[in-house]
Write a protein that holds these residues in place. Sequence first.
Motif, PDB file in Angstrom:
ATOM      1  N   SER A 138       0.822  -1.206   0.000  1.00 41.22           N
ATOM      2  CA  SER A 138       0.000   0.000   0.000  1.00 41.22           C
ATOM      3  C   SER A 138       0.858   1.260   0.000  1.00 41.22           C
ATOM      4  O   SER A 138       0.461   2.283  -0.549  1.00 41.22           O
ATOM      5  N   VAL A 139       2.046   1.184   0.583  1.00 41.73           N
ATOM      6  CA  VAL A 139       2.985   2.313   0.535  1.00 41.73           C
ATOM      7  C   VAL A 139       3.354   2.583  -0.917  1.00 41.73           C
ATOM      8  O   VAL A 139       3.290   3.728  -1.388  1.00 41.73           O
ATOM      9  N   LEU A 170       6.381  10.958   2.260  1.00 39.50           N
ATOM     10  CA  LEU A 170       6.474  11.713   3.509  1.00 39.50           C
ATOM     11  C   LEU A 170       5.181  12.432   3.881  1.00 39.50           C
ATOM     12  O   LEU A 170       4.932  12.697   5.056  1.00 39.50           O
ATOM     13  N   GLY A 171       4.352  12.745   2.896  1.00 40.76           N
ATOM     14  CA  GLY A 171       3.155  13.531   3.162  1.00 40.76           C
ATOM     15  C   GLY A 171       1.840  12.793   3.118  1.00 40.76           C
ATOM     16  O   GLY A 171       0.860  13.243   3.708  1.00 40.76           O
ATOM     17  N   GLU A 172       1.779  11.661   2.406  1.00 41.86           N
ATOM     18  CA  GLU A 172       0.510  10.962   2.240  1.00 41.86           C
ATOM     19  C   GLU A 172       0.468   9.589   2.900  1.00 41.86           C
ATOM     20  O   GLU A 172      -0.602   9.107   3.256  1.00 41.86           O
ATOM     21  N   VAL A 173       1.603   8.942   3.014  1.00 47.18           N
ATOM     22  CA  VAL A 173       1.663   7.624   3.654  1.00 47.18           C
ATOM     23  C   VAL A 173       1.585   7.831   5.167  1.00 47.18           C
ATOM     24  O   VAL A 173       2.308   8.670   5.707  1.00 47.18           O
ATOM     25  N   PRO A 174       0.700   7.099   5.854  1.00 47.13           N
ATOM     26  CA  PRO A 174       0.615   7.245   7.313  1.00 47.13           C
ATOM     27  C   PRO A 174       1.977   7.014   7.980  1.00 47.13           C
ATOM     28  O   PRO A 174       2.764   6.174   7.532  1.00 47.13           O
ATOM     29  N   LEU A 175       2.223   7.750   9.044  1.00 47.02           N
ATOM     30  CA  LEU A 175       3.511   7.701   9.732  1.00 47.02           C
ATOM     31  C   LEU A 175       3.891   6.278  10.137  1.00 47.02           C
ATOM     32  O   LEU A 175       5.039   5.863   9.964  1.00 47.02           O
ATOM     33  N   ALA A 176       2.939   5.516  10.645  1.00 45.63           N
ATOM     34  CA  ALA A 176       3.237   4.140  11.062  1.00 45.63           C
ATOM     35  C   ALA A 176       3.726   3.307   9.880  1.00 45.63           C
ATOM     36  O   ALA A 176       4.645   2.491  10.023  1.00 45.63           O
ATOM     37  N   GLN A 177       3.153   3.514   8.703  1.00 47.84           N
ATOM     38  CA  GLN A 177       3.599   2.769   7.524  1.00 47.84           C
ATOM     39  C   GLN A 177       4.947   3.264   7.027  1.00 47.84           C
ATOM     40  O   GLN A 177       5.734   2.485   6.489  1.00 47.84           O
ATOM     41  N   GLN A 178       5.238   4.544   7.199  1.00 47.49           N
ATOM     42  CA  GLN A 178       6.570   5.043   6.859  1.00 47.49           C
ATOM     43  C   GLN A 178       7.615   4.331   7.708  1.00 47.49           C
ATOM     44  O   GLN A 178       8.653   3.893   7.194  1.00 47.49           O
ATOM     45  N   VAL A 179       7.319   4.195   8.988  1.00 50.37           N
ATOM     46  CA  VAL A 179       8.244   3.536   9.906  1.00 50.37           C
ATOM     47  C   VAL A 179       8.380   2.057   9.541  1.00 50.37           C
ATOM     48  O   VAL A 179       9.496   1.530   9.500  1.00 50.37           O
ATOM     49  N   GLU A 180       7.277   1.389   9.254  1.00 51.79           N
ATOM     50  CA  GLU A 180       7.337  -0.025   8.854  1.00 51.79           C
ATOM     51  C   GLU A 180       8.185  -0.199   7.602  1.00 51.79           C
ATOM     52  O   GLU A 180       8.987  -1.133   7.504  1.00 51.79           O
ATOM     53  N   PHE A 181       7.982   0.695   6.637  1.00 53.50           N
ATOM     54  CA  PHE A 181       8.758   0.619   5.398  1.00 53.50           C
ATOM     55  C   PHE A 181      10.244   0.779   5.696  1.00 53.50           C
ATOM     56  O   PHE A 181      11.071   0.020   5.193  1.00 53.50           O
ATOM     57  N   ALA A 182      10.566   1.766   6.515  1.00 49.81           N
ATOM     58  CA  ALA A 182      11.974   2.002   6.862  1.00 49.81           C
ATOM     59  C   ALA A 182      12.580   0.772   7.533  1.00 49.81           C
ATOM     60  O   ALA A 182      13.676   0.334   7.174  1.00 49.81           O
ATOM     61  N   ILE A 183      11.871   0.203   8.478  1.00 51.44           N
ATOM     62  CA  ILE A 183      12.375  -0.978   9.178  1.00 51.44           C
ATOM     63  C   ILE A 183      12.565  -2.129   8.202  1.00 51.44           C
ATOM     64  O   ILE A 183      13.587  -2.816   8.235  1.00 51.44           O
TER      65      ILE A 183
END
Length: 132
Positions: free
Chosen positions: A52-53, A91-104
Motif C-alpha cells: 500500500s505504501v 512523507l506527506g501521504e503515507v501514514p507515519l506508522a507505515q513510513q516507519v514499517e517501510f523504513a524498518i
Amino acid sequence: MAAIWRTSLADFGCEATPLTSQAADGCWRGLQLVRQGGNDYLTRTMSKHLGSVLTTVNAPYSDQLDGAALAHCLADIDLAKQHPGHISAFLGEVPLAQQVEFAIAHHIAIDDLKAFAAKFSAWSGENYPLAA
C-alpha cells in the motif's frame, strides 16, 4: 533519542508503546525470526502494508519505483531530488506508522529517516510530520 508511536506493529507482536529506533530494530529482528519459523501470516500482512505504501507513492506517476528504489531514495537526498513527487507522497501521504514499517523493512534507521525527512523538507519547502 526521540521516541515514536508505532501502533501498526502491534499486529506483528510488538507493543503499541513509544519505541526508540533501537527497540524498533529489535522488533524487526524478532519478525525475521518469526519468518524463519514459517509464520506466513505475518509475512503476508507486512507485504500488504508495504504494497500500500508503493501504491500511494506511485499512483500519479508513470515512473514507478519499487521498494528497493524508494528505499535508496530515502537514504540519498540527491537521488530523492530526482523523484520529488514520489518522496513527497511518501512523507506527506503515507501514514507515519507505515513510513516507519517501510523504513524498518528496508533497514533504514528511524533516526536516519527523520534526518532525511528534515533535509527533504528544507529542500522542497514542504512540511512533513516526520521532519517536525
